[in-house]
Write a protein that holds these residues in place. Sequence first.
Motif, PDB file in Angstrom:
ATOM      1  N   TYR A   1      -6.002   8.447  14.512  1.00 14.83           N
ATOM      2  CA  TYR A   1      -4.635   8.575  14.037  1.00 14.83           C
ATOM      3  C   TYR A   1      -4.219  10.031  13.907  1.00 14.83           C
ATOM      4  CZ  TYR A   1      -4.814   3.634  12.940  1.00 14.83           C
ATOM      5  OH  TYR A   1      -4.925   2.268  13.015  1.00 14.83           O
ATOM      6  N   THR A   2      -2.927  10.241  13.981  1.00 13.02           N
ATOM      7  CA  THR A   2      -2.397  11.586  13.834  1.00 13.02           C
ATOM      8  C   THR A   2      -2.586  12.097  12.415  1.00 13.02           C
ATOM      9  OG1 THR A   2      -0.732  11.000  15.448  1.00 13.02           O
ATOM     10  CG2 THR A   2      -0.362  13.007  14.198  1.00 13.02           C
ATOM     11  N   TYR A   3      -2.434  11.218  11.450  1.00 10.86           N
ATOM     12  CA  TYR A   3      -2.632  11.611  10.057  1.00 10.86           C
ATOM     13  C   TYR A   3      -3.794  10.836   9.471  1.00 10.86           C
ATOM     14  CZ  TYR A   3       2.063  13.161  11.030  1.00 10.86           C
ATOM     15  OH  TYR A   3       3.137  13.740  11.611  1.00 10.86           O
TER      16      TYR A   3
ATOM     17  N   TYR B   1      -0.746  -1.955  -0.105  1.00  9.65           N
ATOM     18  CA  TYR B   1       0.673  -1.907   0.273  1.00  9.65           C
ATOM     19  C   TYR B   1       1.561  -2.213  -0.931  1.00  9.65           C
ATOM     20  CZ  TYR B   1       4.905  -2.928   3.033  1.00  9.65           C
ATOM     21  OH  TYR B   1       6.168  -2.932   3.561  1.00  9.65           O
TER      22      TYR B   1
ATOM     23  N   TYR C   1      -0.908   3.674   3.286  1.00 10.76           N
ATOM     24  CA  TYR C   1      -0.374   4.479   4.386  1.00 10.76           C
ATOM     25  C   TYR C   1       0.830   3.803   5.025  1.00 10.76           C
ATOM     26  CZ  TYR C   1      -0.260   7.194   8.690  1.00 10.76           C
ATOM     27  OH  TYR C   1       0.125   7.993   9.735  1.00 10.76           O
ATOM     28  N   ARG C   2       0.689   2.506   5.223  1.00 11.96           N
ATOM     29  CA  ARG C   2       1.789   1.795   5.864  1.00 11.96           C
ATOM     30  C   ARG C   2       3.033   1.809   4.970  1.00 11.96           C
ATOM     31  NH1 ARG C   2       1.596  -2.900  10.290  1.00 11.96           N
ATOM     32  NH2 ARG C   2       3.777  -3.464  10.245  1.00 11.96           N
TER      33      ARG C   2
ATOM     34  N   ARG D   1       4.037   0.379  -2.965  1.00 10.96           N
ATOM     35  CA  ARG D   1       5.475   0.092  -2.983  1.00 10.96           C
ATOM     36  C   ARG D   1       6.002   0.177  -4.411  1.00 10.96           C
ATOM     37  NH1 ARG D   1       8.773  -2.085   1.406  1.00 10.96           N
ATOM     38  NH2 ARG D   1       9.268  -3.740  -0.070  1.00 10.96           N
TER      39      ARG D   1
ATOM     40  N   HIS E   1      -6.931   9.668   7.238  1.00 13.45           N
ATOM     41  CA  HIS E   1      -7.249   9.811   5.817  1.00 13.45           C
ATOM     42  C   HIS E   1      -8.489  10.667   5.666  1.00 13.45           C
ATOM     43  CE1 HIS E   1      -5.702   5.393   5.669  1.00 13.45           C
ATOM     44  NE2 HIS E   1      -4.771   6.238   6.024  1.00 13.45           N
TER      45      HIS E   1
ATOM     46  N   CYS F   1       4.436   5.369   5.266  1.00 14.52           N
ATOM     47  CA  CYS F   1       4.975   5.594   6.599  1.00 14.52           C
ATOM     48  C   CYS F   1       6.326   4.940   6.800  1.00 14.52           C
ATOM     49  CB  CYS F   1       4.018   4.992   7.610  1.00 14.52           C
ATOM     50  SG  CYS F   1       3.349   6.153   8.733  1.00 14.52           S
ATOM     51  N   GLU F   2       6.426   3.711   6.323  1.00 16.22           N
ATOM     52  CA  GLU F   2       7.670   2.983   6.474  1.00 16.22           C
ATOM     53  C   GLU F   2       8.783   3.651   5.699  1.00 16.22           C
ATOM     54  OE1 GLU F   2       6.083  -1.597   7.048  1.00 16.22           O
ATOM     55  OE2 GLU F   2       7.127  -1.000   5.233  1.00 16.22           O
ATOM     56  N   HIS F   3       8.376   4.353   4.653  1.00 17.54           N
ATOM     57  CA  HIS F   3       9.354   4.999   3.788  1.00 17.54           C
ATOM     58  C   HIS F   3       9.883   6.266   4.445  1.00 17.54           C
ATOM     59  CE1 HIS F   3      11.125   5.346  -0.195  1.00 17.54           C
ATOM     60  NE2 HIS F   3      10.925   6.644  -0.099  1.00 17.54           N
ATOM     61  N   SER F   4       8.964   7.080   4.928  1.00 20.30           N
ATOM     62  CA  SER F   4       9.377   8.308   5.607  1.00 20.30           C
ATOM     63  C   SER F   4       8.192   9.001   6.256  1.00 20.30           C
ATOM     64  CB  SER F   4      10.070   9.250   4.608  1.00 20.30           C
ATOM     65  OG  SER F   4       9.377  10.465   4.474  1.00 20.30           O
ATOM     66  N   VAL F   5       8.401   9.468   7.473  1.00 17.23           N
ATOM     67  CA  VAL F   5       7.318  10.155   8.164  1.00 17.23           C
ATOM     68  C   VAL F   5       6.942  11.441   7.435  1.00 17.23           C
ATOM     69  CG1 VAL F   5       6.683  11.394  10.252  1.00 17.23           C
ATOM     70  CG2 VAL F   5       7.757   9.175  10.435  1.00 17.23           C
TER      71      VAL F   5
ATOM     72  N   LEU G   1      -5.156   1.814   4.049  1.00 17.89           N
ATOM     73  CA  LEU G   1      -4.272   1.432   5.164  1.00 17.89           C
ATOM     74  C   LEU G   1      -2.950   0.893   4.643  1.00 17.89           C
ATOM     75  CD1 LEU G   1      -6.274  -0.573   7.853  1.00 17.89           C
ATOM     76  CD2 LEU G   1      -5.209   1.675   8.060  1.00 17.89           C
TER      77      LEU G   1
END
Lengths: 354, 354
Positions: free
Chosen positions: A286-288, A230, A258-259, A234, A290, A262-266, A255
């Motif tokens: 999950y939908t996306y 993470y 990804y988080r 970032r 890895h 994801c938090e940044h933009s779908v 993970l």
Amino acid sequence: MAKRVRLIDIAERLNLTKVSVSKALRDHPDISKETRELVKKTAAEMGYTPNLLARSLSSRRSNTLGLVVPKIAHTFFSTVIDAVQEEATKAGYGIVLAVSSERAELERQHIERLLAMRVDGLLVSVSKEQPDRAIYEHVRQMNVPLVFFDRRIEDMGFSSVTVADRDGARLAVDYLIEQGYRRIAHIAGSSEVEIGRERRAGYEEALRRHGLPVPAHWVIEGGFDEQHGYDAFRRILQTGDLPEAVFAATFPIGLGVYRAICEHSVALCRSIQIVTFGEGGLNEFYTYPHLCVRQPTREMGRRAVEVLLAEIEALDAGREAEAPRHVVLETELVLPPDYPLAPLDGTPAHTPAG
Amino acid sequence: MAKRVRLIDIAERLNLTKVSVSKALRDHPDISKETRELVKKTAAEMGYTPNLLARSLSSRRSNTLGLVVPKIAHTFFSTVIDAVQEEATKAGYGIVLAVSSERAELERQHIERLLAMRVDGLLVSVSKEQPDRAIYEHVRQMNVPLVFFDRRIEDMGFSSVTVADRDGARLAVDYLIEQGYRRIAHIAGSSEVEIGRERRAGYEEALRRHGLPVPAHWVIEGGFDEQHGYDAFRRILQTGDLPEAVFAATFPIGLGVYRAICEHSVALCRSIQIVTFGEGGLNEFYTYPHLCVRQPTREMGRRAVEVLLAEIEALDAGREAEAPRHVVLETELVLPPDYPLAPLDGTPAHTPAG
DNA sequence: CTGAAAGCGCTTACAG
DNA sequence: CTGAAAGCGCTTACAG
């Protein structure tokens, strides 16, 4: 206060000698089938539980294996533990589990205690700190078989079961490049540990083979956990210069990445391809998901037990220690069904060049 | 083959008796300080490791505690394990860890083995399957102290250390309601387990107290893990009728919910308030941290050890078993600093009514 | 401060 | 198929 029932208590009740009871309980052929069953039934009725301390002391075998792992809140290790437990049970061994929390000193203490408990063998994955070699010398001196798995000390002459880390990493990154990705980041593990170095080496090899430069600012070393992933991503997000794909040294790192994405933009989470070394149980839901380099995790546990038991048997048979065995398991790249690979659909914000 | 060194080997080398060596090693005041140090030095030189089997057998104390947990790939349990380990070490006890993988049968086998190993006491958090009560009767009959923590069997007369589940849940949901949320979903755990029932009860109590109906279609029971959270919230997403907030029975459930939301839309992940019972290590690092009901996890581990050691001592002192103790720890609602609470900023897609 | 005896609860040879 | 003896490596009283 309930007196604990002993062999001799059963023997007296049944007018047998304790040796006979002992044998009956262990299904020794000396004892007739009828007697065996009578003894077992009586033992159960009396609430008898054999004293393993006494049994181990006199038989000089504890039928126990020590298992030392650096951490447990991680699918990889909990899966290995499960497999080891299963395999050991089949062979009639119990497991004593110890967690070093990635600390060399705790690792040392645990091994010391397991030795004192007279485990028949040791299964170890080392912490990320510089290991205390003296304790391993001690294991050698006490002549206790030890097998490293996943994370090992390379030059101490113990057997090991590992995965072809460098190959797996290289193949994964090769695949990305073949799909047209050029801008590939690597959130690496610790270079203190062999698997960290090897996975990174595989990543770099793949780039070089394809004549691509290694983007130093996109290779970030650290721990093997989610937080490192993470934090690292970032930092990359802040630069504004984004890769098309990320190769993560572990699934937890992936993970975290990804988080952060994801938090940044779908949209980004649809378009930045994550590939992780190792899998996590939930990935497929999950939908996306890895892309993952599949490590045969359960097999790693099974093989480690197998190699260890073979060494224990050799020791029992009085054979001199053989050369250490090094089992290297192959990995496999896993593409989830209908994986929305960026090059195959039109949605990505960052289409790979190529 | 290296012969293992025994007390008597040290004794012979030093021209002492093995009793003296034994005492010296254990810092018995009978032995002069000089002798003690000489003995220890020699023991270390010779690579002596005391045989715990023999020691435990003759002293009738193993100085070992058995710890049984349902799973380990979960921050809550790995934290408790760590705290238990630390506390036990301080008191001179070792820990034998066993994982039941949420299965009652494995739980039974592990306890049986720990009993046979003659652990001095047992610390247990039960699996989510219906427990095998017979094994606990056996523990009672063998007179081995046992303390449940977090997940217990309520009516078997053993001590326990738990958290005020119902209160914690109620306070969290109260808080949401006070902030203006009205449409609150609950992704619940299993109702087979006390903590699952209690947390749900707390949620329902809070709604009722405020005169709100319990939205049956938004209360989804299942496991305690991330996958349940993910699946459950996906179902809610599909209906198109979305809550303003979600109360998750565990932190992993909350993670699953969050991931489902995030994948759907970043806007949603800004606006649907997640509150979890329990915390995960990384929460504070995320951009959209969850609200959490803080369980004093380490304290739970510490107190469990404390209660258990007290019972072991009582037993040693020959005191008759006292009434079981039930320690209930308070929880605390944790708001991350500068938490972007929906009612406090203007961004949410789903502004709470009220 | 040091020592000799007995025992913890089992199993392992070895006889019968 | 059953039994008596010895011992695993320690510690625990009890004497001196």
